[in-house]
Design a protein around this motif. Sequence first.
Motif, PDB file in Angstrom:
ATOM      1  N   GLY A 225       0.817  -1.211   0.000  1.00 43.85           N
ATOM      2  CA  GLY A 225       0.000   0.000   0.000  1.00 43.85           C
ATOM      3  C   GLY A 225       0.848   1.257   0.000  1.00 43.85           C
ATOM      4  N   LEU A 226       1.969   1.221   0.720  1.00 39.11           N
ATOM      5  CA  LEU A 226       2.871   2.374   0.725  1.00 39.11           C
ATOM      6  C   LEU A 226       3.422   2.629  -0.673  1.00 39.11           C
ATOM      7  CD1 LEU A 226       4.491   4.547   2.190  1.00 39.11           C
ATOM      8  CD2 LEU A 226       6.200   2.793   2.749  1.00 39.11           C
ATOM      9  N   GLY A 227       3.820   1.562  -1.363  1.00 44.55           N
ATOM     10  CA  GLY A 227       4.308   1.738  -2.730  1.00 44.55           C
ATOM     11  C   GLY A 227       3.247   2.313  -3.641  1.00 44.55           C
ATOM     12  N   ALA A 242      -2.488  12.507  -0.830  1.00 45.26           N
ATOM     13  CA  ALA A 242      -1.960  11.146  -0.822  1.00 45.26           C
ATOM     14  C   ALA A 242      -1.116  10.892   0.419  1.00 45.26           C
ATOM     15  CB  ALA A 242      -1.137  10.899  -2.087  1.00 45.26           C
ATOM     16  N   PHE A 243      -0.270  11.858   0.791  1.00 45.81           N
ATOM     17  CA  PHE A 243       0.561  11.671   1.977  1.00 45.81           C
ATOM     18  C   PHE A 243      -0.275  11.698   3.256  1.00 45.81           C
ATOM     19  CE2 PHE A 243       4.144  12.919  -0.822  1.00 45.81           C
ATOM     20  CZ  PHE A 243       4.976  11.836  -0.556  1.00 45.81           C
ATOM     21  N   ALA A 244      -1.349  12.478   3.263  1.00 44.59           N
ATOM     22  CA  ALA A 244      -2.230  12.475   4.433  1.00 44.59           C
ATOM     23  C   ALA A 244      -2.840  11.093   4.642  1.00 44.59           C
ATOM     24  CB  ALA A 244      -3.327  13.527   4.272  1.00 44.59           C
ATOM     25  N   VAL A 245      -3.279  10.462   3.554  1.00 43.34           N
ATOM     26  CA  VAL A 245      -3.846   9.116   3.662  1.00 43.34           C
ATOM     27  C   VAL A 245      -2.778   8.119   4.097  1.00 43.34           C
ATOM     28  CG1 VAL A 245      -4.909   7.238   2.360  1.00 43.34           C
ATOM     29  CG2 VAL A 245      -5.674   9.590   1.992  1.00 43.34           C
ATOM     30  N   LEU A 250      -3.161   4.377   6.040  1.00 42.73           N
ATOM     31  CA  LEU A 250      -2.654   3.404   5.085  1.00 42.73           C
ATOM     32  C   LEU A 250      -3.044   1.967   5.428  1.00 42.73           C
ATOM     33  CD1 LEU A 250      -0.990   2.670   2.605  1.00 42.73           C
ATOM     34  CD2 LEU A 250       1.060   2.743   4.041  1.00 42.73           C
ATOM     35  N   PRO A 251      -2.851   1.480   6.673  1.00 42.98           N
ATOM     36  CA  PRO A 251      -3.277   0.103   6.964  1.00 42.98           C
ATOM     37  C   PRO A 251      -4.780  -0.102   6.816  1.00 42.98           C
ATOM     38  CG  PRO A 251      -1.730   0.887   8.621  1.00 42.98           C
ATOM     39  CD  PRO A 251      -2.125   2.068   7.811  1.00 42.98           C
ATOM     40  N   ASN A 252      -5.575   0.930   7.075  1.00 42.97           N
ATOM     41  CA  ASN A 252      -7.024   0.803   6.874  1.00 42.97           C
ATOM     42  C   ASN A 252      -7.323   0.345   5.451  1.00 42.97           C
ATOM     43  OD1 ASN A 252      -6.386   3.004   8.915  1.00 42.97           O
ATOM     44  ND2 ASN A 252      -8.561   2.724   9.328  1.00 42.97           N
TER      45      ASN A 252
END
Length: 425
Positions: A225-227, A242-245, A250-252
Amino acid sequence: MSRTSADSRGARPAWRDALAAVAAGFAVMAAVSAAGLACAGAARLPGAAFPHVVAAVVVLAAGGSVDVAGGEGLLRAEGGLALLPLSVSLAGALTAGLLFLRPLRHRAVAGGRELLARAGPLVLLWLAALAGTALLARQDFAVSPGDPALEDASELLGPAPTVGFRADLPATLLFGLLWIAGLLLVALLVSRRAPLPARLVRFHAAVRPAASATVVLLLAYVALGLGAGLLAAATRGQPDRAFAVILLALPNLAWLALTLGYGGAWDGRADGPFGLPVPQVLDRVVRDADRSAVDVADLARQDGRMWWLVAVTALALLGTGLLAALRSPAHVRPRQHALHLAAALGAAALAVSLLASVDAHFGLALMGIGDAGGLGTTVELLPVLWRNVGLAVLWGAVAGFLGALLARPVHRRAAARGRSAARGR
């Protein structure tokens, strides 16, 4: 030397290590939440609200509870919020868990009293830090109704409403206790180097390989997901969003993709001007008023590339089964691997489904009736538990059995090398 003096000297390192773990855990959570909120634009909130919003996110991430309410006169703001910013939670959990395990890593066996003596100070200091953060997590904001008619009415009915948030201290301490206790238990279960009480060592082969492989699976999905998030930030514009998410949720999204990939489903709903911080394809699907549950087939109707979730998940689960088998003793049978991984993935699916759920609503009510001003919104993403957990158990059994079969040649080669070394001596 008296027993009391020896115990007191042994207690000092435990409190020192606990203080380091708690301080580092909360510092990491505060840094990640501050960075994510800054990317989301929260640094521009009025009234020096930013530190209070950061504190609220940390409280939520640590399992706490934050209430949303407000209003003055006959025009009132009403809302509710139930979600976990899992990027912040994961950062704090990894930091505190690793520091908790670090002093124990060179031991094979530890008494139950010793583990409790290590865990007790950490739990107490964690709850103290959480209580202090909860006291900071409070702020009020003025709300504009947005509708000129309502603005005129608010002048007659009373002052403009305010909406604010407050951490619920008793609920925060209760759920925070469950959060930190669960974290320490999971850390002991998944770590292959952490000691166990002598009476529990016999369960090592049954629990730890499957549990640790399942944690690797969850972290691998976060890495994927990070990629994807970094690629979206670089190519699709709006990098701040995008960085806020990435920094908050991100794990969500990553674990949501995992459950959808093996056939799970979620009940989704998004009404009003606000929505979920999710890919556009999912946002479009959950805004369909006639839909009761969302699965990968629903997403694929909007974007055929969603079928790749199934292929990626199948390979990831097979790899999880192989990893669990390789970390297990050679004498464990394939059907036992299937049972162990089925239980581990079922438990993980239950935890992920509960942790990644979202239930939020907000609106302005005139004299307590209806929604006013066009600001009303409802955002829900709730798991279909029987489907998510049941299919995880099924996939776990299949992946565990196949992984055990694939691991057999590796175990045979290792056994052959061991026999050759023994003959050489």
